[in-house]
Design a protein around this motif. Structure first.
Motif, PDB file in Angstrom:
ATOM      1  N   MET A   1       0.864  -0.865   0.061  1.00 18.77           N
ATOM      2  CA  MET A   1       0.089   0.120  -0.082  1.00 18.77           C
ATOM      3  C   MET A   1       1.001   1.185   0.076  1.00 18.77           C
ATOM      4  O   MET A   1       1.916   1.282   0.771  1.00 18.77           O
ATOM      5  CB  MET A   1      -0.820  -0.009   1.041  1.00 18.77           C
ATOM      6  N   GLY A   2       0.767   2.078  -0.908  1.00 22.78           N
ATOM      7  CA  GLY A   2       1.510   3.290  -0.829  1.00 22.78           C
ATOM      8  C   GLY A   2       0.975   4.539  -0.472  1.00 22.78           C
ATOM      9  O   GLY A   2      -0.160   4.443   0.271  1.00 22.78           O
ATOM     10  N   LEU A   3       1.738   5.568  -0.453  1.00 23.08           N
ATOM     11  CA  LEU A   3       0.874   6.782  -0.140  1.00 23.08           C
ATOM     12  C   LEU A   3      -0.062   7.421  -0.880  1.00 23.08           C
ATOM     13  O   LEU A   3       0.017   7.285  -2.103  1.00 23.08           O
ATOM     14  CB  LEU A   3       2.074   7.759   0.121  1.00 23.08           C
ATOM     15  N   MET A   4      -1.041   7.978  -0.198  1.00 18.49           N
ATOM     16  CA  MET A   4      -1.924   8.859  -0.946  1.00 18.49           C
ATOM     17  C   MET A   4      -2.269  10.236  -0.746  1.00 18.49           C
ATOM     18  O   MET A   4      -1.721  10.686   0.532  1.00 18.49           O
ATOM     19  CB  MET A   4      -3.523   8.393  -0.518  1.00 18.49           C
ATOM     20  N   PHE A   5      -2.194  11.118  -1.788  1.00 18.05           N
ATOM     21  CA  PHE A   5      -2.364  12.493  -1.587  1.00 18.05           C
ATOM     22  C   PHE A   5      -4.059  12.916  -1.528  1.00 18.05           C
ATOM     23  O   PHE A   5      -4.734  12.463  -2.109  1.00 18.05           O
ATOM     24  CB  PHE A   5      -1.878  13.058  -3.054  1.00 18.05           C
ATOM     25  N   ARG A   6      -4.141  13.671  -0.565  1.00 17.97           N
ATOM     26  CA  ARG A   6      -5.467  14.352  -0.285  1.00 17.97           C
ATOM     27  C   ARG A   6      -5.210  15.666   0.180  1.00 17.97           C
ATOM     28  O   ARG A   6      -4.211  16.022   0.979  1.00 17.97           O
ATOM     29  CB  ARG A   6      -6.105  13.632   0.760  1.00 17.97           C
ATOM     30  N   LYS A   7      -5.934  16.662  -0.376  1.00 17.12           N
ATOM     31  CA  LYS A   7      -6.079  18.120  -0.099  1.00 17.12           C
ATOM     32  C   LYS A   7      -7.371  18.678   0.041  1.00 17.12           C
ATOM     33  O   LYS A   7      -8.172  18.082  -0.768  1.00 17.12           O
ATOM     34  CB  LYS A   7      -5.312  18.871  -1.204  1.00 17.12           C
ATOM     35  N   ARG A   8      -7.529  19.336   1.018  1.00 20.44           N
ATOM     36  CA  ARG A   8      -8.849  20.001   1.211  1.00 20.44           C
ATOM     37  C   ARG A   8      -8.805  21.503   1.092  1.00 20.44           C
ATOM     38  O   ARG A   8      -8.002  21.989   1.701  1.00 20.44           O
ATOM     39  CB  ARG A   8      -9.402  19.581   2.603  1.00 20.44           C
ATOM     40  N   LYS A   9      -9.739  22.346   0.636  1.00 24.65           N
ATOM     41  CA  LYS A   9      -9.671  23.851   0.414  1.00 24.65           C
ATOM     42  C   LYS A   9     -11.072  24.085   1.103  1.00 24.65           C
ATOM     43  O   LYS A   9     -12.034  23.680   0.559  1.00 24.65           O
ATOM     44  CB  LYS A   9      -9.582  24.194  -0.846  1.00 24.65           C
ATOM     45  N   LYS A  10     -10.927  25.089   2.009  1.00 27.47           N
ATOM     46  CA  LYS A  10     -12.296  25.554   2.545  1.00 27.47           C
ATOM     47  C   LYS A  10     -12.561  27.080   2.155  1.00 27.47           C
ATOM     48  O   LYS A  10     -11.773  27.883   2.204  1.00 27.47           O
ATOM     49  CB  LYS A  10     -12.161  25.358   4.058  1.00 27.47           C
ATOM     50  N   TYR A  11     -13.857  27.319   1.755  1.00 25.17           N
ATOM     51  CA  TYR A  11     -14.418  28.528   1.396  1.00 25.17           C
ATOM     52  C   TYR A  11     -15.631  28.842   2.198  1.00 25.17           C
ATOM     53  O   TYR A  11     -16.717  28.278   1.913  1.00 25.17           O
ATOM     54  CB  TYR A  11     -14.500  28.771   0.010  1.00 25.17           C
ATOM     55  N   GLY A  12     -15.439  29.074   3.486  1.00 28.87           N
ATOM     56  CA  GLY A  12     -16.756  29.188   4.341  1.00 28.87           C
ATOM     57  C   GLY A  12     -17.202  27.835   4.604  1.00 28.87           C
ATOM     58  O   GLY A  12     -16.495  27.064   5.052  1.00 28.87           O
ATOM     59  N   PRO A  13     -18.670  27.665   4.302  1.00 25.64           N
ATOM     60  CA  PRO A  13     -19.111  26.528   4.593  1.00 25.64           C
ATOM     61  C   PRO A  13     -18.984  25.298   3.434  1.00 25.64           C
ATOM     62  O   PRO A  13     -19.334  24.138   3.630  1.00 25.64           O
ATOM     63  CB  PRO A  13     -20.667  26.652   4.713  1.00 25.64           C
ATOM     64  N   ILE A  14     -18.269  25.559   2.227  1.00 28.52           N
ATOM     65  CA  ILE A  14     -17.823  24.810   1.298  1.00 28.52           C
ATOM     66  C   ILE A  14     -16.479  24.015   1.358  1.00 28.52           C
ATOM     67  O   ILE A  14     -15.652  24.959   1.524  1.00 28.52           O
ATOM     68  CB  ILE A  14     -18.048  25.490   0.048  1.00 28.52           C
ATOM     69  N   ILE A  15     -16.372  22.794   1.125  1.00 27.77           N
ATOM     70  CA  ILE A  15     -15.013  22.381   1.261  1.00 27.77           C
ATOM     71  C   ILE A  15     -15.037  21.405  -0.326  1.00 27.77           C
ATOM     72  O   ILE A  15     -15.743  20.918  -0.526  1.00 27.77           O
ATOM     73  CB  ILE A  15     -14.950  21.179   2.591  1.00 27.77           C
ATOM     74  N   LEU A  16     -13.846  21.881  -0.643  1.00 32.25           N
ATOM     75  CA  LEU A  16     -13.583  21.153  -2.128  1.00 32.25           C
ATOM     76  C   LEU A  16     -12.197  20.213  -1.806  1.00 32.25           C
ATOM     77  O   LEU A  16     -11.413  20.250  -0.887  1.00 32.25           O
ATOM     78  CB  LEU A  16     -13.077  22.240  -2.958  1.00 32.25           C
ATOM     79  N   ASN A  17     -12.629  18.869  -2.018  1.00 30.56           N
ATOM     80  CA  ASN A  17     -11.507  17.794  -1.715  1.00 30.56           C
ATOM     81  C   ASN A  17     -10.917  17.340  -3.067  1.00 30.56           C
ATOM     82  O   ASN A  17     -11.596  17.205  -4.309  1.00 30.56           O
ATOM     83  CB  ASN A  17     -12.399  16.593  -1.179  1.00 30.56           C
ATOM     84  N   PHE A  18      -9.649  17.145  -3.231  1.00 30.30           N
ATOM     85  CA  PHE A  18      -8.821  16.842  -4.300  1.00 30.30           C
ATOM     86  C   PHE A  18      -7.917  15.793  -4.001  1.00 30.30           C
ATOM     87  O   PHE A  18      -7.641  15.540  -2.778  1.00 30.30           O
ATOM     88  CB  PHE A  18      -7.614  17.997  -4.537  1.00 30.30           C
ATOM     89  N   THR A  19      -7.698  14.721  -4.863  1.00 33.24           N
ATOM     90  CA  THR A  19      -6.721  13.962  -4.833  1.00 33.24           C
ATOM     91  C   THR A  19      -5.792  13.858  -5.878  1.00 33.24           C
ATOM     92  O   THR A  19      -5.560  14.934  -6.506  1.00 33.24           O
ATOM     93  CB  THR A  19      -7.642  12.255  -5.315  1.00 33.24           C
ATOM     94  N   GLU A  20      -4.758  12.978  -5.760  1.00 32.08           N
ATOM     95  CA  GLU A  20      -3.743  12.933  -6.812  1.00 32.08           C
ATOM     96  C   GLU A  20      -4.156  13.084  -8.501  1.00 32.08           C
ATOM     97  O   GLU A  20      -3.627  13.640  -9.106  1.00 32.08           O
ATOM     98  CB  GLU A  20      -2.850  11.655  -6.881  1.00 32.08           C
TER      99      GLU A  20
END
Length: 59
Positions: A1-20
């Protein structure tokens, strides 16, 4: 099992989720209630480590 990239950006009550691979999903969080576009589920945070989830595809 390798490393996973995850990123979250918050803009007030809205959250955007990103992967690799790029954009993954978006969520709305207001107080203890939240909704996720990928799971299409409502979630309510309860006291302690508990939470309640209603899956829209099964309701």
């Amino acid at each position: 099992m390798g490393l996973m990239f995850r990123k979250r950006k918050k803009y007030g009550p809205i959250i955007l989720n990103f992967t690799e691979n790029g954009f993954s999903s978006w969520s709305v969080k207001i107080g203890r209630w939240s909704w996720n576009s990928r799971a299409k589920a409502h979630r309510v945070d309860l006291p302690g480590p508990l939470s309640w989830k209603q899956d829209k595809s099964r309701a």
